[in-house]
Design a protein around this motif. Structure first.
Motif, PDB file in Angstrom:
ATOM      1  N   PHE A 191     -50.692  27.221  63.511  1.00 45.18           N
ATOM      2  CA  PHE A 191     -51.502  27.051  64.710  1.00 45.18           C
ATOM      3  C   PHE A 191     -51.558  28.360  65.493  1.00 45.18           C
ATOM      4  O   PHE A 191     -50.573  29.111  65.560  1.00 45.18           O
ATOM      5  N   ASN A 214     -56.317  25.327  64.024  1.00 40.78           N
ATOM      6  CA  ASN A 214     -55.525  25.120  62.814  1.00 40.78           C
ATOM      7  C   ASN A 214     -55.990  26.150  61.788  1.00 40.78           C
ATOM      8  O   ASN A 214     -57.045  26.000  61.174  1.00 40.78           O
ATOM      9  N   TYR A 222     -51.322  17.022  65.647  1.00 41.05           N
ATOM     10  CA  TYR A 222     -51.035  17.846  66.819  1.00 41.05           C
ATOM     11  C   TYR A 222     -50.906  16.939  68.032  1.00 41.05           C
ATOM     12  O   TYR A 222     -51.368  15.790  68.029  1.00 41.05           O
TER      13      TYR A 222
END
Length: 403
Positions: A191, A214, A222
């Motif tokens: 991330f 991402n 998430y």
């Protein structure tokens, strides 16, 4: 559309300027160094002169921490690049936005062990006005899929890899502070989070616009939660929380006992500890909504605006313990509540982000400096509620007795 309104289409507040002055403050080859710039030095003749400065702290566990102070002529904001671009505090006249934590240093993440204290090590650095929680997970510590998830994720303890200051060259001379956080682990997560704080000279409001990307080749779960924390002078006995509420429920059995008074606050109370309430808010047709904390007299407060399409739920944290222990409340919009991640999947509160996809999070803060401003904000909440009922659940959404 002018962004001084309390409740706006949030995307409209982030259109890029045609021309802007820019400076890289921190980067791989640009170490943090004491530095300052003023509107006069930039040749900007703003109605309210402003300045931005970068400094480094020394001594104790705050050794090496960078702070950025933005003085817009009406309010001073302090941002911590070393701690997830969190906002340490804001000061507007005699009103302080923030709280008094027993943690009185701005602790360098290098001195924090998140796995310590049974996964509660995050608390050793917790003292900010705005603390980012996430983004791989949020919530109470516990085991999920065989892995210990520590309290509220890693974001608040990730130093920014790059920090850039940008100032518009035309009125209203908006000031933007951008940072990049990297949350990465081989085989686990890839991330990046691009953060932005924006403020205008002379305003007593500021906004956050964060973008989660991402970078990996697989979908990933998430979670995000914005832990926005307020103490005195806004928090006091009989202070009040106001929001358009579709549903409220106690977080656990302890919170059930105060459910009848969940929207008001106690004075500092020894041995009170904390209570938390899960809130599902109403919003307008764009998803914009508003949460307010105001003092007993109703002549000072804070309005927190967010979008339920991005952050669909809200946690109200009431830590009305003693002043020395940390007398504070948290107004916390999020993708999820504060349960451990394994409990939130059945609630549909663990979203996924696909490969190379992005998610955006916008949160806006407006100081309510007098009774007129508080009354106006409360009227907006009433309009969002629109006479619709609030469902008050008597039992928690999750049975934690088996935890």
């Amino acid at each position: 559309m002018h962004c001084s309104r309390l409740l706006v289409g949030l995307a409209a507040c982030f259109s890029l300027p045609a021309m802007a002055w820019e400076r890289v403050l921190i980067d791989a080859d640009t170490p943090a160094q004491n530095w300052r710039v003023t509107s006069e030095e930039l040749g900007i003749k703003a109605d309210r002169p402003f300045s931005v400065s970068l400094r480094t702290l020394h001594g104790g566990r705050q050794e090496g921490v960078s702070l950025i102070d933005i003085d817009n002529g009406a309010m001073t904001l302090t941002v911590i690049p070393t701690r997830g671009m969190n906002v340490l505090r804001a000061q507007a006249g005699d009103v302080r936005l923030g709280w008094d934590s027993p943690v009185n240093e701005v602790v360098n993440p290098a001195f924090i062990e998140l796995n310590g204290r049974g996964g509660l090590g995050w608390l050793e650095g917790f003292n900010e006005l705005v603390t980012r929680c996430g983004y791989e997970w949020v919530g109470h510590p516990g085991v999920d899929n065989g892995e210990l998830l520590t309290l509220h994720g890693r974001a608040a303890n990730i130093p920014a890899s790059r920090v850039v200051l940008e100032i518009d060259e035309k009125p209203p001379y908006r000031i933007r502070l951008r940072g990049e956080l990297q949350e990465k682990a081989f085989k686990k997560v890839d991330f990046s989070i691009h953060t932005e704080l924006a403020v205008e000279p002379g305003a007593t409001a500021f906004s956050l616009h964060d973008t989660l990307t991402n970078n990996g080749d697989y979908p990933k779960e998430y979670q995000a939660l914005y832990h926005n924390n307020f103490g005195s002078p806004l928090l006091e006995e009989d202070a009040r929380f106001v929001a358009p509420v579709k549903q409220v429920s106690p977080f656990n059995d302890k919170a059930k006992g105060d459910l009848a008074t969940w929207q008001t606050y106690r004075a500092p109370t020894p041995d009170y500890d904390e209570t938390v309430y899960n809130v599902i808010p109403y919003a307008d047709e764009r998803g914009d909504t508003l949460a307010i904390l105001h003092n007993k007299a109703g002549d000072r407060g804070i309005a927190v605006g967010f979008n339920t399409q991005q952050l669909p739920v809200f946690s109200l944290w009431k830590n009305t313990d003693t002043q020395g222990q940390g007398y504070v409340t948290g107004l916390e919009p999020g993708t999820s509540f504060s349960y451990n991640r394994r409990y939130q999947r059945p609630l549909g509160l663990v979203p996924s982000i696909g490969p190379k996809e992005q998610r955006h999070f916008d949160v806006r803060f407006q100081l309510l400096a007098d009774k007129v401003a508080v009354d106006k904000a409360v009227k907006q909440v009433d309009s969002l509620q629109a006479g619709r009922k609030t469902e008050v659940r008597q039992v928690p959404l999750v049975d934690l007795s088996k935890d």
